[in-house]
Design a protein around this motif. Structure first.
Motif, PDB file in Angstrom:
ATOM      1  N   ASP A 132       0.877  -1.391   0.029  1.00 53.25           N
ATOM      2  CA  ASP A 132       0.065  -0.023   0.056  1.00 53.25           C
ATOM      3  C   ASP A 132       0.754   1.303  -0.149  1.00 53.25           C
ATOM      4  O   ASP A 132       0.489   2.312  -0.887  1.00 53.25           O
ATOM      5  N   TYR A 133       2.109   1.303   0.760  1.00 52.86           N
ATOM      6  CA  TYR A 133       2.875   2.211   0.731  1.00 52.86           C
ATOM      7  C   TYR A 133       3.521   2.467  -0.721  1.00 52.86           C
ATOM      8  O   TYR A 133       3.748   3.570  -1.140  1.00 52.86           O
ATOM      9  N   ALA A 134       4.126   1.473  -1.021  1.00 52.08           N
ATOM     10  CA  ALA A 134       4.862   1.314  -2.236  1.00 52.08           C
ATOM     11  C   ALA A 134       4.116   1.771  -3.409  1.00 52.08           C
ATOM     12  O   ALA A 134       4.593   2.561  -4.236  1.00 52.08           O
ATOM     13  N   GLY A 135       2.781   1.327  -3.701  1.00 53.95           N
ATOM     14  CA  GLY A 135       1.788   1.927  -4.729  1.00 53.95           C
ATOM     15  C   GLY A 135       1.582   3.159  -4.668  1.00 53.95           C
ATOM     16  O   GLY A 135       1.715   3.836  -5.589  1.00 53.95           O
ATOM     17  N   ALA A 136       1.396   3.552  -3.454  1.00 55.50           N
ATOM     18  CA  ALA A 136       1.086   5.196  -3.098  1.00 55.50           C
ATOM     19  C   ALA A 136       2.457   6.136  -3.473  1.00 55.50           C
ATOM     20  O   ALA A 136       2.236   7.037  -4.314  1.00 55.50           O
ATOM     21  N   ALA A 137       3.448   5.364  -3.313  1.00 49.93           N
ATOM     22  CA  ALA A 137       4.742   6.352  -3.516  1.00 49.93           C
ATOM     23  C   ALA A 137       4.917   6.371  -5.030  1.00 49.93           C
ATOM     24  O   ALA A 137       5.428   7.510  -5.639  1.00 49.93           O
ATOM     25  N   GLU A 138       4.675   5.212  -5.782  1.00 53.92           N
ATOM     26  CA  GLU A 138       5.087   4.964  -7.238  1.00 53.92           C
ATOM     27  C   GLU A 138       4.212   5.980  -8.006  1.00 53.92           C
ATOM     28  O   GLU A 138       4.572   6.217  -8.925  1.00 53.92           O
ATOM     29  N   ARG A 139       3.032   6.433  -7.331  1.00 56.32           N
ATOM     30  CA  ARG A 139       2.143   7.212  -7.976  1.00 56.32           C
ATOM     31  C   ARG A 139       2.346   8.613  -7.991  1.00 56.32           C
ATOM     32  O   ARG A 139       1.673   9.522  -8.595  1.00 56.32           O
ATOM     33  N   LEU A 140       3.225   8.928  -7.295  1.00 53.24           N
ATOM     34  CA  LEU A 140       3.548  10.479  -6.838  1.00 53.24           C
ATOM     35  C   LEU A 140       4.746  11.054  -7.419  1.00 53.24           C
ATOM     36  O   LEU A 140       5.813  10.310  -7.754  1.00 53.24           O
ATOM     37  N   ASP A 141       4.852  12.310  -7.521  1.00 51.01           N
ATOM     38  CA  ASP A 141       6.368  13.006  -7.818  1.00 51.01           C
ATOM     39  C   ASP A 141       7.270  12.974  -6.504  1.00 51.01           C
ATOM     40  O   ASP A 141       6.917  11.974  -5.518  1.00 51.01           O
ATOM     41  N   GLU A 142       8.421  13.199  -6.735  1.00 51.81           N
ATOM     42  CA  GLU A 142       9.606  13.186  -5.983  1.00 51.81           C
ATOM     43  C   GLU A 142       9.248  13.503  -4.430  1.00 51.81           C
ATOM     44  O   GLU A 142       9.448  12.836  -3.339  1.00 51.81           O
ATOM     45  N   GLU A 143       8.326  14.805  -4.306  1.00 54.77           N
ATOM     46  CA  GLU A 143       8.035  15.351  -3.055  1.00 54.77           C
ATOM     47  C   GLU A 143       7.023  14.339  -2.399  1.00 54.77           C
ATOM     48  O   GLU A 143       7.118  14.023  -1.024  1.00 54.77           O
ATOM     49  N   GLY A 144       5.992  14.124  -3.385  1.00 57.92           N
ATOM     50  CA  GLY A 144       5.018  13.246  -2.742  1.00 57.92           C
ATOM     51  C   GLY A 144       5.660  11.836  -2.098  1.00 57.92           C
ATOM     52  O   GLY A 144       5.143  11.265  -1.185  1.00 57.92           O
ATOM     53  N   ARG A 145       6.437  11.149  -3.007  1.00 56.34           N
ATOM     54  CA  ARG A 145       6.963  10.075  -2.429  1.00 56.34           C
ATOM     55  C   ARG A 145       7.877  10.005  -1.383  1.00 56.34           C
ATOM     56  O   ARG A 145       7.957   9.331  -0.387  1.00 56.34           O
ATOM     57  N   ALA A 146       8.589  11.237  -1.302  1.00 56.82           N
ATOM     58  CA  ALA A 146       9.287  11.510   0.081  1.00 56.82           C
ATOM     59  C   ALA A 146       8.352  11.476   1.374  1.00 56.82           C
ATOM     60  O   ALA A 146       8.670  11.015   2.330  1.00 56.82           O
ATOM     61  N   ARG A 147       7.337  12.104   1.211  1.00 54.04           N
ATOM     62  CA  ARG A 147       6.201  12.387   2.246  1.00 54.04           C
ATOM     63  C   ARG A 147       5.774  10.947   2.640  1.00 54.04           C
ATOM     64  O   ARG A 147       5.567  10.555   3.766  1.00 54.04           O
ATOM     65  N   VAL A 148       5.444  10.179   1.518  1.00 52.73           N
ATOM     66  CA  VAL A 148       4.853   8.615   1.880  1.00 52.73           C
ATOM     67  C   VAL A 148       6.147   7.884   2.716  1.00 52.73           C
ATOM     68  O   VAL A 148       5.755   7.195   3.463  1.00 52.73           O
ATOM     69  N   ILE A 149       7.177   7.996   2.188  1.00 45.79           N
ATOM     70  CA  ILE A 149       8.264   7.371   2.753  1.00 45.79           C
ATOM     71  C   ILE A 149       8.532   7.695   4.354  1.00 45.79           C
ATOM     72  O   ILE A 149       8.665   6.744   5.274  1.00 45.79           O
ATOM     73  N   ALA A 150       8.483   9.016   4.495  1.00 46.24           N
ATOM     74  CA  ALA A 150       8.690   9.766   5.755  1.00 46.24           C
ATOM     75  C   ALA A 150       7.452   9.212   6.734  1.00 46.24           C
ATOM     76  O   ALA A 150       7.783   8.926   7.800  1.00 46.24           O
ATOM     77  N   ASP A 151       6.290   9.388   6.054  1.00 49.09           N
ATOM     78  CA  ASP A 151       5.101   8.675   6.733  1.00 49.09           C
ATOM     79  C   ASP A 151       5.435   7.282   7.356  1.00 49.09           C
ATOM     80  O   ASP A 151       5.052   6.912   8.289  1.00 49.09           O
ATOM     81  N   TYR A 152       5.790   6.524   6.507  1.00 54.78           N
ATOM     82  CA  TYR A 152       5.829   4.962   6.722  1.00 54.78           C
ATOM     83  C   TYR A 152       7.056   5.028   7.696  1.00 54.78           C
ATOM     84  O   TYR A 152       6.673   3.975   8.807  1.00 54.78           O
TER      85      TYR A 152
END
Length: 108
Positions: A70-90
């Motif tokens: 679920d985190y990987a899928g969300a991160a893959e759909r986002l730009d670099e900033e959004g991906r960083a936010r998903v990773i940080a939240d995880y």
């Protein structure tokens, strides 16, 4: 004060500690700084944790598929900033033990 605006506009604090309580407050702060916040073991652990978080973030940035789907899928759909936010939240949601185990699995 007779209104919230009066509280907001007060030129002085409305509530303060007594001299005795303030002295105890300062004494407690000094004790905590010396024996807890600045304790050598705590500082060592903080340094280790910073490395773990930094390395987890780098590893997940390099390959988001190392996170749950679920985190990987969300991160893959986002730009670099959004991906960083998903990773940080995880990472922020990890317990200490889980983060250590995840780190050991990645660096092993």
């Amino acid at each position: 004060p007779d209104s919230i605006d009066a509280v907001r506009n007060a030129s002085e604090p409305l509530v303060i500690m007594s001299d005795e309580v303030f002295a105890q407050h300062l004494s407690l702060k000094k004790f905590l700084n010396r024996h807890l916040y600045m304790h050598e073991q705590k500082l060592e652990m903080t340094a280790k944790v910073q490395v773990i978080v930094k390395e987890l973030f780098a590893a997940y940035t390099d390959d988001v598929r190392q996170m749950p789907d679920d985190y990987a899928g969300a991160a893959e759909r986002l730009d670099e900033e959004g991906r960083a936010r998903v990773i940080a939240d995880y990472i922020a949601g990890m317990t200490d033990r889980y983060a250590i185990a995840a780190h050991e699995a990645i660096v092993a």
